[in-house]
Scaffold this active site. Structure first.
Site, PDB file in Angstrom:
ATOM      1  N   TRP A 162       0.806  -1.227   0.000  1.00 31.47           N
ATOM      2  CA  TRP A 162       0.000   0.000   0.000  1.00 31.47           C
ATOM      3  C   TRP A 162       0.832   1.267   0.000  1.00 31.47           C
ATOM      4  CZ3 TRP A 162       1.800   2.553   4.132  1.00 31.47           C
ATOM      5  CH2 TRP A 162       2.302   1.797   5.192  1.00 31.47           C
ATOM      6  N   ASN A 163       2.142   1.178   0.276  1.00 27.99           N
ATOM      7  CA  ASN A 163       2.859   2.434   0.537  1.00 27.99           C
ATOM      8  C   ASN A 163       3.162   3.249  -0.720  1.00 27.99           C
ATOM      9  OD1 ASN A 163       4.816   0.583  -0.228  1.00 27.99           O
ATOM     10  ND2 ASN A 163       6.355   1.358   1.189  1.00 27.99           N
ATOM     11  N   LYS A 186      -2.431  -8.096  -7.922  1.00 25.58           N
ATOM     12  CA  LYS A 186      -3.221  -7.908  -6.703  1.00 25.58           C
ATOM     13  C   LYS A 186      -2.635  -6.772  -5.868  1.00 25.58           C
ATOM     14  CE  LYS A 186      -3.339  -9.058  -2.556  1.00 25.58           C
ATOM     15  NZ  LYS A 186      -3.985  -7.901  -1.915  1.00 25.58           N
ATOM     16  N   PRO A 187      -3.321  -5.619  -5.872  1.00 27.38           N
ATOM     17  CA  PRO A 187      -2.842  -4.517  -5.029  1.00 27.38           C
ATOM     18  C   PRO A 187      -3.215  -4.749  -3.574  1.00 27.38           C
ATOM     19  CG  PRO A 187      -4.845  -3.866  -6.172  1.00 27.38           C
ATOM     20  CD  PRO A 187      -4.542  -5.280  -6.613  1.00 27.38           C
ATOM     21  N   ALA A 188      -2.623  -3.972  -2.680  1.00 27.14           N
ATOM     22  CA  ALA A 188      -2.965  -4.070  -1.256  1.00 27.14           C
ATOM     23  C   ALA A 188      -4.417  -3.634  -1.058  1.00 27.14           C
ATOM     24  CB  ALA A 188      -2.052  -3.171  -0.444  1.00 27.14           C
ATOM     25  N   SER A 241       6.212  -7.039   2.997  1.00 31.16           N
ATOM     26  CA  SER A 241       7.007  -7.301   4.191  1.00 31.16           C
ATOM     27  C   SER A 241       7.816  -8.596   4.053  1.00 31.16           C
ATOM     28  CB  SER A 241       6.082  -7.405   5.403  1.00 31.16           C
ATOM     29  OG  SER A 241       5.181  -8.460   5.203  1.00 31.16           O
ATOM     30  N   GLU A 262      10.863  -8.097  -3.278  1.00 35.86           N
ATOM     31  CA  GLU A 262      11.259  -6.753  -2.824  1.00 35.86           C
ATOM     32  C   GLU A 262      10.683  -6.587  -1.429  1.00 35.86           C
ATOM     33  OE1 GLU A 262      13.159  -4.693  -4.434  1.00 35.86           O
ATOM     34  OE2 GLU A 262      13.173  -5.514  -6.457  1.00 35.86           O
ATOM     35  N   ARG A 290      10.235  11.094   3.314  1.00 30.73           N
ATOM     36  CA  ARG A 290       9.517  10.751   2.086  1.00 30.73           C
ATOM     37  C   ARG A 290       8.471   9.705   2.443  1.00 30.73           C
ATOM     38  NH1 ARG A 290      11.663   6.922  -2.327  1.00 30.73           N
ATOM     39  NH2 ARG A 290      10.253   7.253  -4.066  1.00 30.73           N
ATOM     40  N   CYS A 296      10.229   1.468   2.169  1.00 35.09           N
ATOM     41  CA  CYS A 296      11.218   0.427   2.445  1.00 35.09           C
ATOM     42  C   CYS A 296      12.614   1.033   2.469  1.00 35.09           C
ATOM     43  CB  CYS A 296      11.128  -0.660   1.385  1.00 35.09           C
ATOM     44  SG  CYS A 296      11.183   0.022  -0.279  1.00 35.09           S
ATOM     45  N   GLU A 393      11.867  -2.503  11.368  1.00 31.73           N
ATOM     46  CA  GLU A 393      11.468  -1.455  10.429  1.00 31.73           C
ATOM     47  C   GLU A 393      10.424  -0.562  11.122  1.00 31.73           C
ATOM     48  OE1 GLU A 393       9.563  -3.086   6.930  1.00 31.73           O
ATOM     49  OE2 GLU A 393      10.577  -1.628   5.651  1.00 31.73           O
ATOM     50  N   SER A 453      15.891   5.964  -5.532  1.00 31.69           N
ATOM     51  CA  SER A 453      14.914   5.468  -6.514  1.00 31.69           C
ATOM     52  C   SER A 453      15.088   6.156  -7.862  1.00 31.69           C
ATOM     53  CB  SER A 453      13.495   5.716  -6.005  1.00 31.69           C
ATOM     54  OG  SER A 453      13.349   5.147  -4.731  1.00 31.69           O
TER      55      SER A 453
HETATM   56  P1  NAP Z   1       2.475  -6.869   3.411  1.00 33.85           P
HETATM   57  O1  NAP Z   1       1.593  -6.927   4.586  1.00 33.85           O
HETATM   58  O2  NAP Z   1       3.533  -7.878   3.273  1.00 33.85           O
HETATM   59  O3  NAP Z   1       1.511  -6.879   2.143  1.00 33.85           O
HETATM   60  C1  NAP Z   1       1.971  -6.709   0.830  1.00 33.85           C
HETATM   61  C2  NAP Z   1       0.998  -7.330  -0.148  1.00 33.85           C
HETATM   62  O4  NAP Z   1       0.950  -8.732   0.085  1.00 33.85           O
HETATM   63  C3  NAP Z   1      -0.435  -6.823  -0.017  1.00 33.85           C
HETATM   64  O5  NAP Z   1      -1.025  -6.780  -1.298  1.00 33.85           O
HETATM   65  C4  NAP Z   1      -1.066  -7.906   0.841  1.00 33.85           C
HETATM   66  O6  NAP Z   1      -2.470  -8.013   0.677  1.00 33.85           O
HETATM   67  C5  NAP Z   1      -0.382  -9.142   0.270  1.00 33.85           C
HETATM   68  N1  NAP Z   1      -0.431 -10.288   1.162  1.00 33.85           N
HETATM   69  C6  NAP Z   1      -0.421 -10.314   2.514  1.00 33.85           C
HETATM   70  N2  NAP Z   1      -0.484 -11.589   2.953  1.00 33.85           N
HETATM   71  C7  NAP Z   1      -0.535 -12.381   1.863  1.00 33.85           C
HETATM   72  C8  NAP Z   1      -0.634 -13.784   1.662  1.00 33.85           C
HETATM   73  N3  NAP Z   1      -0.677 -14.645   2.675  1.00 33.85           N
HETATM   74  N4  NAP Z   1      -0.676 -14.236   0.396  1.00 33.85           N
HETATM   75  C9  NAP Z   1      -0.629 -13.407  -0.654  1.00 33.85           C
HETATM   76  N5  NAP Z   1      -0.549 -12.066  -0.526  1.00 33.85           N
HETATM   77  C10 NAP Z   1      -0.491 -11.551   0.720  1.00 33.85           C
HETATM   78  O7  NAP Z   1       3.220  -5.470   3.312  1.00 33.85           O
HETATM   79  P2  NAP Z   1       2.619  -4.017   3.431  1.00 33.85           P
HETATM   80  O8  NAP Z   1       2.341  -3.749   4.864  1.00 33.85           O
HETATM   81  O9  NAP Z   1       1.515  -3.817   2.441  1.00 33.85           O
HETATM   82  O10 NAP Z   1       3.839  -3.142   2.913  1.00 33.85           O
HETATM   83  C11 NAP Z   1       4.854  -2.698   3.720  1.00 33.85           C
HETATM   84  C12 NAP Z   1       6.095  -3.556   3.546  1.00 33.85           C
HETATM   85  O11 NAP Z   1       6.496  -3.548   2.176  1.00 33.85           O
HETATM   86  C13 NAP Z   1       7.267  -3.021   4.309  1.00 33.85           C
HETATM   87  O12 NAP Z   1       7.946  -4.064   4.950  1.00 33.85           O
HETATM   88  C14 NAP Z   1       8.146  -2.409   3.225  1.00 33.85           C
HETATM   89  O13 NAP Z   1       9.509  -2.339   3.553  1.00 33.85           O
HETATM   90  C15 NAP Z   1       7.886  -3.316   2.087  1.00 33.85           C
HETATM   91  N6  NAP Z   1       8.216  -2.667   0.822  1.00 33.85           N
HETATM   92  C16 NAP Z   1       9.332  -3.087   0.154  1.00 33.85           C
HETATM   93  C17 NAP Z   1       9.711  -2.472  -1.033  1.00 33.85           C
HETATM   94  C18 NAP Z   1      10.923  -2.917  -1.764  1.00 33.85           C
HETATM   95  O14 NAP Z   1      11.040  -2.577  -2.941  1.00 33.85           O
HETATM   96  N7  NAP Z   1      11.854  -3.639  -1.175  1.00 33.85           N
HETATM   97  C19 NAP Z   1       8.931  -1.435  -1.535  1.00 33.85           C
HETATM   98  C20 NAP Z   1       7.804  -1.030  -0.827  1.00 33.85           C
HETATM   99  C21 NAP Z   1       7.462  -1.669   0.345  1.00 33.85           C
HETATM  100  P3  NAP Z   1      -3.468  -7.337   1.740  1.00 33.85           P
HETATM  101  O15 NAP Z   1      -3.370  -5.881   1.517  1.00 33.85           O
HETATM  102  O16 NAP Z   1      -4.797  -7.874   1.375  1.00 33.85           O
HETATM  103  O17 NAP Z   1      -3.002  -7.760   3.103  1.00 33.85           O
END
Ligand code: NAP
Length: 489
Positions: A162-163, A186-188, A241, A262, A290, A296, A393, A453
């Site tokens: 979502w970020n 599939k978006p968040a 995550s 990622e 930012r 991340c 984090e 970025s």
């Molecule tokens: P998240 O909870 O891991 O969710 C990310 C995506 O995965 C969402 O679309 C979520 O859907 C989906 N998801 C969750 N559980 C799942 C499962 N069991 N099976 C399939 N899909 C699943 O992360 P977030 O809270 O949205 O994002 C924050 C994290 O992203 C942070 O840790 C950040 O560092 C990381 N991030 C990394 C990068 C990079 O490039 N390295 C860039 C941006 C963000 P739902 O929304 O329905 O839960």
């Protein structure tokens, strides 16, 4: 778009398609709808389709059915579609930015920056689609020839957080389209609106039905697990995550899926005594603030040389304390709300833990009362070595500052984490800069700059920040297989 009134907001929300996009058709979700919340008020903005496992399966069916034809589609035309989508995103930038601010909370100027950043992946990969090539070589023995060719991986599943509601999508969708892959996206669930608008834009740009299929859902695991287990899927690209990434990797092992991961970060921001402190403060504000700290790449901890640590922390606190909090649509607002109450509670918890272990809050350290999930920009000094926020984090507007005594100590502290996404280094000494950059265990380094970025550069991490690269010439490779042909001559 000059004045943002409730009527303007409503008009923008009304223009978003709110159904599932499968096989080139917009259709209802089998589980009804779910509400998308404005994190600045806690109110529901609108309802979007809630997919079931069967809907998700239909999306994969459509991607599989379109794969062969799409792989054979002329690369130039694949590029032209991306180029048209890029132009359309830019033309609708104000509207897309407002939508992003409404669903995610960041201030409008930051949403505009993400729209521009996200659009650039469409432009970059529109140019890459015609640069997919292979190799022809004489075998070392002189007998026979070695031919290699690049082919699309096949149907992909792209899961985004979502970020950065738009850019995390275009960073995957751009190269997948350019490479000739079909996909299920599939978006968040907190931020589906930007991606729904992008799907409409790609449709209008001439992307054939079935190439991109969009599934919005309240249950990620119920909808996604069957797809990951489906042998017709060839690749999973995930941004999110580390905890979820690990789980998905386990699931993907059944079919040995190609993976791009990622994941989370814990970026150190290192300031040496010889650094230009004005520049370091400027960079620190970008690296920390930012996206309200919800990136991340966000600087998670500041390691500053002893002689300048106090001055750095005080100047940073001054800048952080002067930032204006509010709903991102309001004029002059620089810091929006966090995404939800759970995220805000986590930030509060990490700050309390640091304070209990002896840290001093130079500014902030509190949630803001009232509606929405606001947390005050915070700078903490005198951080204990075992404070949780040095390891976890933070994902919020909190800057812990710690002093170091030597270059070796700074490097050791920076690397003392399971993550390895990005690090920032400030120094005017070229030899030291290169020494430190080489010693850092991260996929990326910002050298005297607070942001890395760039669509033309390979973005990605090592260690538990994942693997694979998005953007740059490397980005499209994630969606290509190399086939080697042994030629008898
Ligand atoms: P998240 O909870 O891991 O969710 C990310 C995506 O995965 C969402 O679309 C979520 O859907 C989906 N998801 C969750 N559980 C799942 C499962 N069991 N099976 C399939 N899909 C699943 O992360 P977030 O809270 O949205 O994002 C924050 C994290 O992203 C942070 O840790 C950040 O560092 C990381 N991030 C990394 C990068 C990079 O490039 N390295 C860039 C941006 C963000 P739902 O929304 O329905 O839960």
């Amino acid at each position: 778009m000059s004045t943002i009134t409730p009527v303007v907001e409503q008009q923008v929300l009304e223009r978003v398609p709110k159904q599932l996009y499968i096989g080139g058709r917009w259709r209802e979700g089998s589980k009804g709808t779910f509400g998308v919340e404005d994190p600045a008020t806690g109110e529901v903005l609108c309802e979007v389709a809630d997919a079931s496992a069967e809907d998700a399966r239909a999306a994969l069916d459509a991607a599989v059915a379109a794969q062969r034809e799409w792989a054979a589609h002329p690369p130039r035309e694949r590029g032209e579609i991306l180029r048209r989508a890029f132009e359309a995103v830019i033309a609708q930038a104000d509207e897309l930015a407002l939508l992003m601010t409404l669903e995610m909370g960041k201030p409008l100027q930051e949403s505009r920056a993400e729209v521009a950043y996200g659009a650039e992946f469409l432009r970059w990969f529109s140019e890459q689609s015609v640069r997919i090539d292979g190799r022809y070589a004489v075998a070392p023995s002189g007998q026979g020839r070695l031919l290699t060719m690049k082919q699309p991986v096949g149907p992909c599943l792209l899961i985004t957080p979502w970020n950065f509601p738009l850019a995390m999508g275009t960073r995957k969708i751009g190269p997948a389209i350019a490479a000739g892959c079909t996909m299920v996206v599939k978006p968040a669930q907190q931020t589906p609106l930007s991606m729904l608008m992008l799907a409409r834009i790609l449709e209008q740009a001439g992307l054939p039905g079935g190439v991109l299929n969009l599934v919005t859902a309240t249950s990620a695991s119920e909808t996604m697990s069957p797809l990951i287990a489906d042998p017709r899927l060839r690749k999973l690209s995930f941004t999110g995550s580390t905890a979820v990434g690990r789980r998905l990797m386990e699931q993907a092992s059944g079919n040995l899926l190609r993976l791009s991961m990622e994941l989370g970060g814990n970026a150190p921001f290192i300031v040496f005594e010889d650094a230009d402190l004005d520049e370091a403060i400027k960079g620190a504000m970008v690296a920390k603030m930012r996206n309200i700290g919800e990136a991340c790449t966000a600087a998670n901890r500041f390691h500053v040389a002893g002689p300048v640590a106090e001055e750095f922390a005080e100047r940073l606190a001054q800048r952080m304390g002067a930032l204006r909090l509010g709903r991102g649509t309001e004029e002059g607002v620089e810091v929006g709300p966090l995404i939800d109450d759970q995220q805000r509670r986590k930030v509060s918890e990490l700050v309390s833990d640091a304070l209990e272990r002896g840290a001093r809050a130079l500014v902030g350290g509190r949630e803001r009362d009232g509606a929405g999930y606001f947390y005050e920009p915070t700078v903490l000094a005198d951080i204990a070595e075992d404070a949780r926020l040095l390891r976890e984090e933070i994902f919020g507007p909190v800057a812990p500052v710690r002093a170091f005594a030597s270059e070796e100590e700074a490097i050791a502290a920076a690397n003392n984490t399971e993550y390895g996404l990005v690090a920032y280094v400030y120094t005017r000494d070229l030899k030291r800069a290169l020494r430190v950059v080489e010693a850092l265990e991260t996929g990326m380094v910002g050298l005297n700059q607070g942001m890395v970025s760039n669509p033309a550069a390979p973005f990605g991490g090592i260690k538990q920040s994942g693997f694979g690269r998005e953007g740059g010439p490397e980005g499209i490779e994630e969606y290509l297989e190399t086939k080697y042909v042994a030629v008898n001559l």
